[in-house]
Design an enzyme around this catalytic site. Structure first.
Site, PDB file in Angstrom:
ATOM      1  N   LYS A  18       0.858  -1.190   0.000  1.00 50.25           N
ATOM      2  CA  LYS A  18       0.000   0.000   0.000  1.00 50.25           C
ATOM      3  C   LYS A  18       0.886   1.229   0.000  1.00 50.25           C
ATOM      4  O   LYS A  18       1.792   1.350   0.828  1.00 50.25           O
ATOM      5  CB  LYS A  18      -0.913   0.007   1.227  1.00 50.25           C
ATOM      6  CG  LYS A  18      -1.775   1.263   1.363  1.00 50.25           C
ATOM      7  CD  LYS A  18      -2.594   1.229   2.632  1.00 50.25           C
ATOM      8  CE  LYS A  18      -1.762   1.417   3.869  1.00 50.25           C
ATOM      9  NZ  LYS A  18      -1.195   2.808   3.971  1.00 50.25           N
ATOM     10  N   ASP A 153      -5.557   0.776   8.910  1.00 49.73           N
ATOM     11  CA  ASP A 153      -5.225   0.613   7.494  1.00 49.73           C
ATOM     12  C   ASP A 153      -5.871  -0.610   6.852  1.00 49.73           C
ATOM     13  O   ASP A 153      -5.862  -0.736   5.625  1.00 49.73           O
ATOM     14  CB  ASP A 153      -3.704   0.504   7.310  1.00 49.73           C
ATOM     15  CG  ASP A 153      -3.007   1.850   7.398  1.00 49.73           C
ATOM     16  OD1 ASP A 153      -3.710   2.873   7.520  1.00 49.73           O
ATOM     17  OD2 ASP A 153      -1.771   1.882   7.360  1.00 49.73           O
TER      18      ASP A 153
END
Length: 303
Positions: A18, A153
């Site tokens: 990510k 997240d």
């Protein structure tokens, strides 16, 4: 997404890196959590999760960074993959659903505590894979709630597509117009503590993220992203000056945009072609063999 199946497992699920293309810290809640606005994308490389039915629960590890991970799901420092398994199993049990024992294998290719969401992506991939292996469907809202319990997240890693995240990371808006970019990720292999970075951040309320509309070309997106920031980069560089060295080295390779991702220590460079990204990665690896260097592509329009 990372291609290929892990041999001997019924399912393989990708856990892509990510990347925070921008990360603005815009406030802080009364409970201490920081309010963020972030433009996020994902690489086509990362970790992988293998899953298979088993006579008893098993968890195994491989990959260049496997030795640094916990093999238990204990609350303090436990592996997020096992926490995801246990939380999902508990939730399904409340619905009267049986969940058979499973062998989970984590192929850990991404550095630990590196600002590219490795553990969160692993947990998200485990949730998706376990639902498929157990042949269970739950609502997207419940899945997002479970993901958030595992970490701020994790919800954004569930889909692995470009997005804008706000709040503590749970307010997600897709960004399907974001194009794909050749990218080089570089990490000096120094650990960075996210809580310490946030504590070091002097200003908690900064200007919000501003996304212009109708950006139709990669060049237009690069120009827009150049006006954005990662508010965690200055405190991270203060705590680990080598991050600035990484950023400067990436800039010298001709990257169109260089920035730190997340709370670090990984920095990224966006390039105008796969060839230039590969050349930059080769140059950096040769000059700094002690660094982790990866050339990849981000997901985007047409992926």
């Amino acid at each position: 997404m990372p291609e290929g199946e892990i041999a001997g497992f019924a399912l393989t699920r990708a856990a892509p890196a990510k990347i925070n293309l921008a990360l603005h810290v815009v406030g802080q809640r009364a409970d201490g959590h920081h309010l963020l606005e972030s433009l996020v994308t994902f690489a086509d490389r990362g970790d992988r999760i293998g899953l298979a039915p088993s006579s008893e629960d098993r968890f195994t590890l491989s990959g260049p960074f496997a030795a640094e991970l916990s093999v238990t799901g204990d609350d303090q420092g436990g592996n997020l993959v096992l926490k995801a398994r246990d939380l999902l199993r508990q939730t399904l049990a409340l619905e009267g659903l049986d969940t058979a024992p499973v062998h989970i294998h984590l192929e850990k290719n991404l550095p630990i505590a590196s600002g590219i969401g490795g553990g969160s992506a692993d947990a998200a991939a485990a949730l998706r894979g376990l639902l498929d292996l157990w042949n269970v469907r739950i609502g997207s809202a419940l899945l997002a709630t479970l993901a958030l319990k595992l970490g701020a997240d994790v919800p954004m890693c569930l889909d692995g597509r470009p997005l804008v995240a706000r709040g503590i990371g749970e307010e997600i808006t897709p960004a399907p117009e974001l194009p794909a970019f050749p990218i080089v990720l570089v990490n000096p292999l120094v650990a960075v503590s996210t809580p310490v970075i946030f504590r070091t951040l002097k200003k908690k309320s900064n200007p919000p993220l501003s996304l212009p509309v109708k950006l139709e070309t990669p060049a237009a997106w690069l120009a827009a992203m150049a006006t954005m920031r990662n508010d965690l980069e200055p405190p991270a560089c203060m705590l680990q000056p080598v991050i600035a060295d990484v950023s400067n080295a990436l800039a010298k390779t001709g990257a169109a945009l260089v920035r730190m991702s997340g709370s670090g220590a990984t920095c990224f460079g966006l390039f105008d072609s796969d060839e230039s990204a590969q050349h930059a990665a080769h140059t950096l690896s040769a000059a700094h063999p002690e660094w982790y260097v990866l050339a990849a592509r981000t997901v985007g329009r047409g992926n």
